[in-house]
Design an enzyme around this catalytic site. Structure first.
Site, PDB file in Angstrom:
ATOM      1  N   ASP A  90      17.165  40.234   4.799  1.00 48.68           N
ATOM      2  CA  ASP A  90      16.930  38.912   3.710  1.00 48.68           C
ATOM      3  C   ASP A  90      16.464  37.734   4.352  1.00 48.68           C
ATOM      4  O   ASP A  90      16.131  36.683   4.408  1.00 48.68           O
ATOM      5  CB  ASP A  90      17.995  39.329   2.972  1.00 48.68           C
ATOM      6  CG  ASP A  90      17.935  40.522   2.416  1.00 48.68           C
ATOM      7  OD1 ASP A  90      16.937  41.021   1.906  1.00 48.68           O
ATOM      8  OD2 ASP A  90      19.328  40.724   1.781  1.00 48.68           O
TER       9      ASP A  90
ATOM     10  N   ARG B  73      15.024  51.410   0.684  1.00 48.98           N
ATOM     11  CA  ARG B  73      16.912  52.160   0.305  1.00 48.98           C
ATOM     12  C   ARG B  73      16.616  53.440  -0.204  1.00 48.98           C
ATOM     13  O   ARG B  73      16.452  53.758  -1.422  1.00 48.98           O
ATOM     14  CB  ARG B  73      17.521  50.914  -0.933  1.00 48.98           C
ATOM     15  CG  ARG B  73      17.330  49.968  -0.690  1.00 48.98           C
ATOM     16  CD  ARG B  73      18.595  49.253   0.243  1.00 48.98           C
ATOM     17  NE  ARG B  73      18.470  47.965   0.467  1.00 48.98           N
ATOM     18  CZ  ARG B  73      18.350  47.042   1.995  1.00 48.98           C
ATOM     19  NH1 ARG B  73      17.249  47.795   2.570  1.00 48.98           N
ATOM     20  NH2 ARG B  73      18.570  46.089   1.904  1.00 48.98           N
TER      21      ARG B  73
ATOM     22  N   LYS C 296       9.808  43.774  12.239  1.00 51.47           N
ATOM     23  CA  LYS C 296      11.295  43.334  13.182  1.00 51.47           C
ATOM     24  C   LYS C 296      11.623  44.638  13.289  1.00 51.47           C
ATOM     25  O   LYS C 296      11.775  46.058  13.009  1.00 51.47           O
ATOM     26  CB  LYS C 296      12.108  43.094  12.068  1.00 51.47           C
ATOM     27  CG  LYS C 296      11.478  42.309  11.088  1.00 51.47           C
ATOM     28  CD  LYS C 296      12.439  42.152   9.855  1.00 51.47           C
ATOM     29  CE  LYS C 296      12.229  43.380   8.933  1.00 51.47           C
ATOM     30  NZ  LYS C 296      13.111  42.816   7.185  1.00 51.47           N
TER      31      LYS C 296
ATOM     32  N   ALA D  80      20.649  40.886   7.287  1.00 52.53           N
ATOM     33  CA  ALA D  80      20.105  40.639   7.782  1.00 52.53           C
ATOM     34  C   ALA D  80      18.813  39.750   7.689  1.00 52.53           C
ATOM     35  O   ALA D  80      17.871  39.361   8.148  1.00 52.53           O
ATOM     36  CB  ALA D  80      20.183  40.504   9.270  1.00 52.53           C
TER      37      ALA D  80
ATOM     38  N   GLU E  32      16.403  40.042  -2.927  1.00 50.11           N
ATOM     39  CA  GLU E  32      16.118  38.400  -3.181  1.00 50.11           C
ATOM     40  C   GLU E  32      16.895  37.117  -3.219  1.00 50.11           C
ATOM     41  O   GLU E  32      16.698  36.510  -3.001  1.00 50.11           O
ATOM     42  CB  GLU E  32      15.037  39.099  -4.712  1.00 50.11           C
ATOM     43  CG  GLU E  32      14.058  40.181  -4.462  1.00 50.11           C
ATOM     44  CD  GLU E  32      15.108  41.263  -5.067  1.00 50.11           C
ATOM     45  OE1 GLU E  32      14.056  42.585  -5.056  1.00 50.11           O
ATOM     46  OE2 GLU E  32      16.205  41.608  -5.056  1.00 50.11           O
TER      47      GLU E  32
ATOM     48  N   ASN F 247      19.705  36.950  -2.078  1.00 48.79           N
ATOM     49  CA  ASN F 247      19.910  36.636  -0.267  1.00 48.79           C
ATOM     50  C   ASN F 247      18.928  35.814   0.430  1.00 48.79           C
ATOM     51  O   ASN F 247      19.194  34.878   0.625  1.00 48.79           O
ATOM     52  CB  ASN F 247      19.806  38.159   0.121  1.00 48.79           C
ATOM     53  CG  ASN F 247      21.092  38.796  -0.049  1.00 48.79           C
ATOM     54  OD1 ASN F 247      22.403  38.204  -0.328  1.00 48.79           O
ATOM     55  ND2 ASN F 247      22.118  40.323   0.256  1.00 48.79           N
TER      56      ASN F 247
ATOM     57  N   ALA G 207       9.939  40.370  17.092  1.00 46.16           N
ATOM     58  CA  ALA G 207       9.690  40.160  15.818  1.00 46.16           C
ATOM     59  C   ALA G 207       8.218  39.996  16.437  1.00 46.16           C
ATOM     60  O   ALA G 207       8.258  39.073  17.322  1.00 46.16           O
ATOM     61  CB  ALA G 207      10.100  39.098  14.672  1.00 46.16           C
TER      62      ALA G 207
END
Length: 336
Positions: A271, A183, A239, A269, A51, A53, A245
């Site tokens: 983010d 994650r 993405k 990337a 966040e 980032n 995208a």
């Protein structure tokens, strides 16, 4: 204003105000990319958080942005606040917790990939809950940005994200952006797929990587299959790595190829891409230009080992955004 620009604004109401990003940021330790973690004599210290980032790239792009979180009352927490604040992000809403530490991650280079080890149990940010949504900055925000990292941190953090996403649109002045940001190391086995699908389908704007969608919901999924799984976001952006995208919305589908970019490390990337797209929406750009700005911003992260890299100068960004569709698709490069 073009009809496409008007439809973007009408969809998520981001004409006025900035962005508030909520989530954990940690201190990060990493050896030189050519060194193994086992043998390195020195580790570089930086900061890392999905966040923040996004917040730092939004600030780079001229968007007013605040990051709301908690850090420990410790040297790592002060390092985090200093670096995120120095990027032009409002960090005045970050709480310093005297009883819990700042989270820590350690990067382990492994050839073309980077493995990440987390040390964030009982961290200051893991104690966040729905009361964070009472922050005054949200009253004037156009967008609240959240990610799928936060609900994995603790029950109270999951409650925070669920509360935000289930608030009726008519009762909040901002649109909600949600990046799935899976994650695996943070989730108990077998739990992430259902939780992240349910949360992602509640947002106004949802970002998801095709690779993580395939990992979560089915190895054979293609972008249109992801849209079938997540039908409710007014804007869904899938993405597909360094290829393209795809944006799905009521007005139709838009596919924009990615730039040819030197890849040093892929961490951060996604983010950066989200920040670029949100900036385009906030500027009232058409979907084509918003996705292009996402690709341009993502390339800045791909070219550095840190999560946050320098953008091209403004004139070069404008030249890239102004290319015809054929010129952009012909293989525009941001190498070097």
């Amino acid at each position: 204003m073009t009809s496409e620009r008007q439809s973007v604004r009408d969809g998520w109401r981001p004409e006025h105000g900035g962005v508030v990003c909520i989530g954990e940021t940690m201190a990060a330790l990493a050896p030189d990319p050519s060194s193994s973690l086992e043998c390195a004599d020195d580790l570089r210290v930086s900061v890392a958080g999905a966040e923040s980032n996004v917040a730092m790239y939004l600030a780079d792009l001229g968007v007013p942005v605040a990051w709301v979180s908690a850090v420990g009352d410790d040297p790592f927490g002060r390092r985090v606040l200093a670096e995120v604040g120095a990027a032009g992000v409002d960090v005045s809403g970050v709480r310093s917790d005297p009883g819990r530490p700042t989270g820590l991650l350690v990067k382990e280079p492994t050839g073309s990939r980077t493995r990440v080890h987390y040390y964030r149990g009982n961290s200051a940010a893991s104690a966040m809950g729905p009361d964070v949504l009472d922050d005054d900055r949200l009253r004037s925000a156009a967008v609240l940005h959240l990610t799928g990292v936060t609900p994995a941190l603790s029950p109270s953090c999951r409650n925070l994200v669920t509360t935000a996403l289930t608030a009726p649109a008519a009762e909040r002045p901002y649109a909600i952006s949600f990046d799935v940001n899976h994650r695996p190391a943070l989730w108990p086995p077998g739990t992430a797929a259902t939780v992240l699908r349910d949360l992602a389908d509640l947002a106004d704007i949802t970002f998801v990587g095709l690779d993580e969608a395939q990992e979560l919901w089915g190895a054979d999924l293609q972008p249109f299959d992801v849209r079938a799984l997540l039908p409710n976001p007014r804007l869904l952006v899938v993405k597909d790595g360094g290829r393209s995208a795809v944006a799905f919305r009521d007005e139709g589908t838009r596919i924009v190829p990615a730039l040819d970019t030197e890849v040093v490390e892929a961490v951060g990337a996604g983010d950066a891409f989200a920040a670029g797209v949100l900036t385009g929406l906030l500027r009232g750009e058409g979907m084509e230009r918003a996705l292009r700005l996402g690709h341009i911003t993502a390339a800045s992260a791909l070219k550095v080992t840190a999560d946050h890299g320098p953008l091209p100068d403004g004139s070069r960004i404008e030249r890239l955004l102004a290319l015809s569709t054929d010129e952009w698709a012909a293989g525009t490069s941001l190498r070097g």
